[in-house]
Design a protein around this motif. Structure first.
Motif, PDB file in Angstrom:
ATOM      1  N   ASP A  53     -52.049 -55.865 -28.331  1.00  0.00           N
ATOM      2  CA  ASP A  53     -53.341 -55.347 -27.865  1.00  0.00           C
ATOM      3  C   ASP A  53     -53.400 -53.819 -27.940  1.00  0.00           C
ATOM      4  O   ASP A  53     -53.810 -53.128 -27.006  1.00  0.00           O
ATOM      5  CB  ASP A  53     -53.611 -55.815 -26.436  1.00  0.00           C
ATOM      6  CG  ASP A  53     -55.102 -55.752 -26.084  1.00  0.00           C
ATOM      7  OD1 ASP A  53     -55.931 -55.781 -27.013  1.00  0.00           O
ATOM      8  OD2 ASP A  53     -55.420 -55.678 -24.887  1.00  0.00           O
ATOM      9  N   LEU A  54     -52.953 -53.301 -29.091  1.00  0.00           N
ATOM     10  CA  LEU A  54     -52.957 -51.869 -29.342  1.00  0.00           C
ATOM     11  C   LEU A  54     -53.834 -51.564 -30.551  1.00  0.00           C
ATOM     12  O   LEU A  54     -54.201 -52.461 -31.306  1.00  0.00           O
ATOM     13  CB  LEU A  54     -51.527 -51.372 -29.605  1.00  0.00           C
ATOM     14  CG  LEU A  54     -50.501 -51.592 -28.500  1.00  0.00           C
ATOM     15  CD1 LEU A  54     -49.097 -51.260 -29.005  1.00  0.00           C
ATOM     16  CD2 LEU A  54     -50.835 -50.764 -27.273  1.00  0.00           C
ATOM     17  N   LYS A  55     -54.136 -50.293 -30.747  1.00  0.00           N
ATOM     18  CA  LYS A  55     -54.878 -49.866 -31.921  1.00  0.00           C
ATOM     19  C   LYS A  55     -53.918 -49.568 -33.070  1.00  0.00           C
ATOM     20  O   LYS A  55     -52.968 -48.778 -32.910  1.00  0.00           O
ATOM     21  CB  LYS A  55     -55.698 -48.610 -31.614  1.00  0.00           C
ATOM     22  CG  LYS A  55     -56.910 -48.842 -30.722  1.00  0.00           C
ATOM     23  CD  LYS A  55     -58.043 -49.469 -31.499  1.00  0.00           C
ATOM     24  CE  LYS A  55     -59.305 -49.516 -30.633  1.00  0.00           C
ATOM     25  NZ  LYS A  55     -60.448 -50.090 -31.366  1.00  0.00           N
ATOM     26  N   ALA A  56     -54.144 -50.177 -34.226  1.00  0.00           N
ATOM     27  CA  ALA A  56     -53.338 -49.909 -35.416  1.00  0.00           C
ATOM     28  C   ALA A  56     -53.767 -48.566 -35.993  1.00  0.00           C
ATOM     29  O   ALA A  56     -54.879 -48.425 -36.513  1.00  0.00           O
ATOM     30  CB  ALA A  56     -53.532 -51.018 -36.444  1.00  0.00           C
ATOM     31  N   THR A  57     -52.877 -47.588 -35.908  1.00  0.00           N
ATOM     32  CA  THR A  57     -53.226 -46.205 -36.223  1.00  0.00           C
ATOM     33  C   THR A  57     -52.292 -45.618 -37.271  1.00  0.00           C
ATOM     34  O   THR A  57     -51.073 -45.722 -37.153  1.00  0.00           O
ATOM     35  CB  THR A  57     -53.161 -45.337 -34.949  1.00  0.00           C
ATOM     36  OG1 THR A  57     -54.061 -45.880 -33.980  1.00  0.00           O
ATOM     37  CG2 THR A  57     -53.533 -43.890 -35.245  1.00  0.00           C
ATOM     38  N   ILE A  58     -52.875 -44.991 -38.278  1.00  0.00           N
ATOM     39  CA  ILE A  58     -52.094 -44.245 -39.269  1.00  0.00           C
ATOM     40  C   ILE A  58     -52.353 -42.761 -39.064  1.00  0.00           C
ATOM     41  O   ILE A  58     -53.502 -42.326 -38.957  1.00  0.00           O
ATOM     42  CB  ILE A  58     -52.471 -44.657 -40.709  1.00  0.00           C
ATOM     43  CG1 ILE A  58     -51.818 -45.989 -41.063  1.00  0.00           C
ATOM     44  CG2 ILE A  58     -52.044 -43.580 -41.714  1.00  0.00           C
ATOM     45  CD1 ILE A  58     -52.120 -46.470 -42.475  1.00  0.00           C
ATOM     46  N   LEU A  59     -51.264 -41.992 -39.019  1.00  0.00           N
ATOM     47  CA  LEU A  59     -51.358 -40.540 -39.027  1.00  0.00           C
ATOM     48  C   LEU A  59     -50.922 -40.054 -40.406  1.00  0.00           C
ATOM     49  O   LEU A  59     -49.800 -40.306 -40.837  1.00  0.00           O
ATOM     50  CB  LEU A  59     -50.455 -39.932 -37.943  1.00  0.00           C
ATOM     51  CG  LEU A  59     -50.286 -38.402 -37.998  1.00  0.00           C
ATOM     52  CD1 LEU A  59     -51.624 -37.688 -37.841  1.00  0.00           C
ATOM     53  CD2 LEU A  59     -49.297 -37.935 -36.919  1.00  0.00           C
ATOM     54  N   THR A  60     -51.836 -39.407 -41.102  1.00  0.00           N
ATOM     55  CA  THR A  60     -51.517 -38.845 -42.409  1.00  0.00           C
ATOM     56  C   THR A  60     -51.975 -37.399 -42.429  1.00  0.00           C
ATOM     57  O   THR A  60     -52.588 -36.906 -41.463  1.00  0.00           O
ATOM     58  CB  THR A  60     -52.153 -39.671 -43.543  1.00  0.00           C
ATOM     59  OG1 THR A  60     -51.628 -39.232 -44.804  1.00  0.00           O
ATOM     60  CG2 THR A  60     -53.668 -39.553 -43.565  1.00  0.00           C
ATOM     61  N   PHE A  61     -51.688 -36.701 -43.520  1.00  0.00           N
ATOM     62  CA  PHE A  61     -51.936 -35.265 -43.555  1.00  0.00           C
ATOM     63  C   PHE A  61     -52.625 -34.858 -44.855  1.00  0.00           C
ATOM     64  O   PHE A  61     -52.451 -35.476 -45.895  1.00  0.00           O
ATOM     65  CB  PHE A  61     -50.605 -34.502 -43.428  1.00  0.00           C
ATOM     66  CG  PHE A  61     -49.798 -34.904 -42.229  1.00  0.00           C
ATOM     67  CD1 PHE A  61     -50.105 -34.405 -40.980  1.00  0.00           C
ATOM     68  CD2 PHE A  61     -48.744 -35.806 -42.356  1.00  0.00           C
ATOM     69  CE1 PHE A  61     -49.366 -34.795 -39.865  1.00  0.00           C
ATOM     70  CE2 PHE A  61     -48.003 -36.194 -41.254  1.00  0.00           C
ATOM     71  CZ  PHE A  61     -48.322 -35.687 -40.004  1.00  0.00           C
ATOM     72  N   PHE A  62     -53.416 -33.793 -44.756  1.00  0.00           N
ATOM     73  CA  PHE A  62     -54.021 -33.192 -45.944  1.00  0.00           C
ATOM     74  C   PHE A  62     -54.227 -31.707 -45.667  1.00  0.00           C
ATOM     75  O   PHE A  62     -54.707 -31.358 -44.600  1.00  0.00           O
ATOM     76  CB  PHE A  62     -55.359 -33.861 -46.282  1.00  0.00           C
ATOM     77  CG  PHE A  62     -55.882 -33.430 -47.631  1.00  0.00           C
ATOM     78  CD1 PHE A  62     -55.427 -34.047 -48.793  1.00  0.00           C
ATOM     79  CD2 PHE A  62     -56.784 -32.384 -47.737  1.00  0.00           C
ATOM     80  CE1 PHE A  62     -55.879 -33.634 -50.039  1.00  0.00           C
ATOM     81  CE2 PHE A  62     -57.234 -31.962 -48.980  1.00  0.00           C
ATOM     82  CZ  PHE A  62     -56.781 -32.585 -50.123  1.00  0.00           C
TER      83      PHE A  62
END
Length: 317
Positions: A53-62
């Motif tokens: 019951d969590l948010k699927a989160t991607i941290l990426t960079f630009f």
């Protein structure tokens, strides 16, 4: 913790924009290409998020860190930022955070990075990361350090094995090598989708129309975008809400003494005005190298053969 509402992907352009009152499971990376290896990791991320019951989160960079830290002007990326976002939006991800990568951000200590990025801004309850992940100033902290921070701040660290990481690394390498060699078939197999070029149609010299092969010239603004090996390719696009096939030349038009590289597409059964429009070209296969012909007539005859070969490939699909 809020109940997860499965809606479209929420896109944040800065870590500080992610200040919602829910918790997340996070993975971190550049995700250039968003290829089949990446998608296995993203699938694992989403499954973990749903189960907890969590948010699927991607941290990426630009920009890409190498562009900032090494000022690597020769670095070419499989996807533009907009392309990467569009692909990630289709994965089932909940949140995509694209943080500006700067020299000051790279100088954050490991402790500052964990507190600011993972704890304060991303509300991480779980981090899924590679066994060789390094972070903090000069990339000195390791996954073991992250596990210690996790014990301190209350988040779990799930390790992606060396075997899985190698699979991701190898496929990225193969994609770049395949594109450099014009091997679109192999690149597409590792990507899991057709390699794409996005740009705006601009006016050319008009030679193509004079020999019954009118072309649309594609201008790509993002200079860091990887362009495959020069040559003639079979392509497709969505124009006026319908799928249209064609053939595309990447190169210098040596028959007419061209000096500037161009990307020109001849669409089959389509002759509408595309000037000024932004379109996406999906690349299907390569037909041949770019060649210099002794006359315009010989070029025209070769283009007729190319069209027959392209149509044969399309009809065989």
């Amino acid at each position: 913790m809020l109940k997860i509402n499965k809606t479209q992907v929420v896109i944040k352009r800065n870590l500080s924009d992610y200040n919602e009152e829910y918790f997340s499971v996070v993975t971190i990376g550049t995700f250039d290409g968003v290829h089949v290896g990446h998608k296995k990791i993203i699938k694992r991320l989403i499954e973990s998020a749903r189960a907890n019951d969590l948010k699927a989160t991607i941290l990426t960079f630009f920009p890409h860190p190498r562009m900032v830290l090494q000022q690597d002007a020769d670095l070419k990326l499989i996807n533009t930022l907009d392309e990467k976002i569009a692909i990630l939006e289709k994965t089932g991800l909940d949140v995509l955070v694209i943080h500006p990568f700067t020299k000051s951000f790279s100088r954050l200590s490991a402790s500052e990075y964990v507190q600011e990025a993972l704890v304060k801004n991303l509300n991480a309850k779980k981090v899924i990361i590679g066994y060789d992940h390094r972070f903090g100033r000069n990339r000195t902290a390791t996954i073991k350090d992250l596990q210690v921070y996790g014990e301190t701040y209350g988040f779990e660290v799930e390790e992606i094995s060396a075997e899985e990481i190698n699979e991701v690394s190898v496929s990225s390498t193969k994609i770049r090598k395949a594109l450099a060699e014009g091997d679109i078939k192999t690149a597409n197999e590792f990507l899991g989708y057709e390699f794409m070029l996005n740009g705006v149609i601009t006016k050319g010299k008009g030679l193509g129309r004079q020999i019954d092969f009118p072309t649309a010239n594609l201008y790509i603004e993002e200079k860091y975008k990887l362009i495959p090996k020069d040559g003639v390719y079979v392509v497709k696009s969505i124009l006026d809400d319908r799928e249209v096939f064609g053939m595309m030349n990447i190169g210098y038009n040596p028959t007419v003494n061209g000096v500037k590289k161009s990307i020109e597409i001849h669409f089959f059964d389509f002759d509408e005005d595309l000037y000024g429009k932004k379109i996406q070209i999906d690349m299907l296969t390569r037909l041949r190298n770019e060649q210099r012909f002794d006359s315009i007539d010989m070029l025209q005859q070769q283009l007729k053969k190319d069209k027959l070969n392209a149509l044969a490939f399309i009809n065989a699909q």
